[in-house]
Design a protein around this motif. Structure first.
Motif, PDB file in Angstrom:
ATOM      1  N   TYR A  36       0.770  38.729 -22.382  1.00  0.00           N
ATOM      2  CA  TYR A  36       0.758  39.281 -21.958  1.00  0.00           C
ATOM      3  C   TYR A  36       2.396  40.308 -21.207  1.00  0.00           C
ATOM      4  O   TYR A  36       2.984  40.809 -20.875  1.00  0.00           O
ATOM      5  CB  TYR A  36       0.176  39.444 -20.624  1.00  0.00           C
ATOM      6  N   LYS A  37       3.318  39.196 -21.707  1.00  0.00           N
ATOM      7  CA  LYS A  37       4.512  39.448 -20.856  1.00  0.00           C
ATOM      8  C   LYS A  37       5.231  41.026 -21.544  1.00  0.00           C
ATOM      9  O   LYS A  37       5.475  41.620 -21.007  1.00  0.00           O
ATOM     10  CB  LYS A  37       5.738  38.472 -22.177  1.00  0.00           C
ATOM     11  N   MET A  38       5.099  41.243 -22.633  1.00  0.00           N
ATOM     12  CA  MET A  38       6.004  42.326 -23.375  1.00  0.00           C
ATOM     13  C   MET A  38       4.812  43.768 -22.541  1.00  0.00           C
ATOM     14  O   MET A  38       4.905  44.725 -21.881  1.00  0.00           O
ATOM     15  CB  MET A  38       5.017  43.237 -24.769  1.00  0.00           C
ATOM     16  N   LEU A  39       3.210  43.617 -22.244  1.00  0.00           N
ATOM     17  CA  LEU A  39       2.992  44.427 -21.383  1.00  0.00           C
ATOM     18  C   LEU A  39       3.263  44.491 -20.248  1.00  0.00           C
ATOM     19  O   LEU A  39       3.422  46.032 -19.460  1.00  0.00           O
ATOM     20  CB  LEU A  39       1.280  44.579 -21.757  1.00  0.00           C
ATOM     21  N   ILE A  40       3.633  43.251 -19.737  1.00  0.00           N
ATOM     22  CA  ILE A  40       3.988  43.627 -18.125  1.00  0.00           C
ATOM     23  C   ILE A  40       5.353  43.895 -18.188  1.00  0.00           C
ATOM     24  O   ILE A  40       5.640  44.619 -17.685  1.00  0.00           O
ATOM     25  CB  ILE A  40       3.911  41.953 -17.539  1.00  0.00           C
ATOM     26  N   LEU A  41       6.601  43.830 -19.526  1.00  0.00           N
ATOM     27  CA  LEU A  41       7.480  44.756 -19.208  1.00  0.00           C
ATOM     28  C   LEU A  41       7.386  46.218 -19.595  1.00  0.00           C
ATOM     29  O   LEU A  41       8.169  46.655 -18.661  1.00  0.00           O
ATOM     30  CB  LEU A  41       8.635  43.693 -20.598  1.00  0.00           C
ATOM     31  N   TYR A  42       6.710  46.529 -20.275  1.00  0.00           N
ATOM     32  CA  TYR A  42       6.168  47.717 -20.572  1.00  0.00           C
ATOM     33  C   TYR A  42       5.851  48.919 -19.348  1.00  0.00           C
ATOM     34  O   TYR A  42       5.892  49.004 -18.551  1.00  0.00           O
ATOM     35  CB  TYR A  42       5.143  48.250 -21.825  1.00  0.00           C
ATOM     36  N   THR A  43       5.281  48.128 -18.338  1.00  0.00           N
ATOM     37  CA  THR A  43       3.944  48.181 -17.183  1.00  0.00           C
ATOM     38  C   THR A  43       5.875  48.583 -15.937  1.00  0.00           C
ATOM     39  O   THR A  43       5.574  49.663 -15.386  1.00  0.00           O
ATOM     40  CB  THR A  43       3.849  47.154 -16.397  1.00  0.00           C
ATOM     41  N   LEU A  44       6.616  47.639 -16.204  1.00  0.00           N
ATOM     42  CA  LEU A  44       8.174  47.770 -15.344  1.00  0.00           C
ATOM     43  C   LEU A  44       8.737  48.714 -16.099  1.00  0.00           C
ATOM     44  O   LEU A  44       8.891  49.882 -15.290  1.00  0.00           O
ATOM     45  CB  LEU A  44       8.087  46.302 -15.060  1.00  0.00           C
ATOM     46  N   MET A  45       8.323  48.735 -17.008  1.00  0.00           N
ATOM     47  CA  MET A  45       9.404  50.185 -17.761  1.00  0.00           C
ATOM     48  C   MET A  45       9.030  51.428 -17.081  1.00  0.00           C
ATOM     49  O   MET A  45       9.428  52.428 -16.783  1.00  0.00           O
ATOM     50  CB  MET A  45       9.449  49.784 -18.712  1.00  0.00           C
ATOM     51  N   GLU A  46       7.983  51.646 -17.020  1.00  0.00           N
ATOM     52  CA  GLU A  46       7.149  52.857 -16.667  1.00  0.00           C
ATOM     53  C   GLU A  46       6.378  53.017 -15.107  1.00  0.00           C
ATOM     54  O   GLU A  46       7.231  54.644 -15.428  1.00  0.00           O
ATOM     55  CB  GLU A  46       5.573  53.065 -17.663  1.00  0.00           C
ATOM     56  N   TYR A  47       6.584  52.417 -14.960  1.00  0.00           N
ATOM     57  CA  TYR A  47       6.359  52.625 -13.530  1.00  0.00           C
ATOM     58  C   TYR A  47       7.539  51.566 -12.338  1.00  0.00           C
ATOM     59  O   TYR A  47       7.373  52.360 -11.029  1.00  0.00           O
ATOM     60  CB  TYR A  47       5.047  51.848 -13.260  1.00  0.00           C
ATOM     61  N   GLY A  48       8.827  51.209 -12.859  1.00  0.00           N
ATOM     62  CA  GLY A  48      10.137  50.933 -12.215  1.00  0.00           C
ATOM     63  C   GLY A  48       9.277  49.805 -11.985  1.00  0.00           C
ATOM     64  O   GLY A  48       9.256  48.367 -11.734  1.00  0.00           O
TER      65      GLY A  48
END
Length: 109
Positions: free
Chosen positions: A26-38
């Motif tokens: 899940y690390k990449m999904l978490i990083l991607y989520t934070l990238m998209e939503y701040g």
């Protein structure tokens, strides 16, 4: 690209170090989520990812925070409010995440 591994053991390369920070289900999904939503609260993150358990989300966020990729901001209020965001180091991964997203869109079967 070959220069990265030429004359070295793979585990001693920058590639291997980067993978040690971002590999995991899940690390990449978490990083991607934070990238998209701040800035994202814990329950919002759970909602965005969906398939992750609360325990796994908590432990994965702690790992990303320990590695300096994610910042955790806790507000002293009731009920407790905790927000997560990318650190400067985490934001430096954005070009990599963008490239992976673009590659996936172009090569999706």
């Amino acid at each position: 690209m070959l220069a990265c591994i030429q004359g070295a053991r793979l585990e001693d390369t920058g590639f291997s170090y980067t993978m040690s920070l971002i590999q995991g289900k899940y690390k990449m999904l978490i990083l991607y989520t934070l990238m998209e939503y701040g800035v994202v609260r814990f329950n919002e993150m759970k909602k965005y990812i969906g398939t992750i358990s609360y325990k796994t989300l908590s432990s994965t966020l702690k790992e990303l925070e320990a590695d300096g990729l994610v910042h955790r901001e806790e507000y002293p209020q009731i009920p407790p409010k905790v927000e997560y965001s990318l650190t400067e180091r985490g934001r430096s991964l954005i070009p990599i995440l963008d490239a992976m997203c673009a590659w996936g869109e172009e090569n999706r079967l």
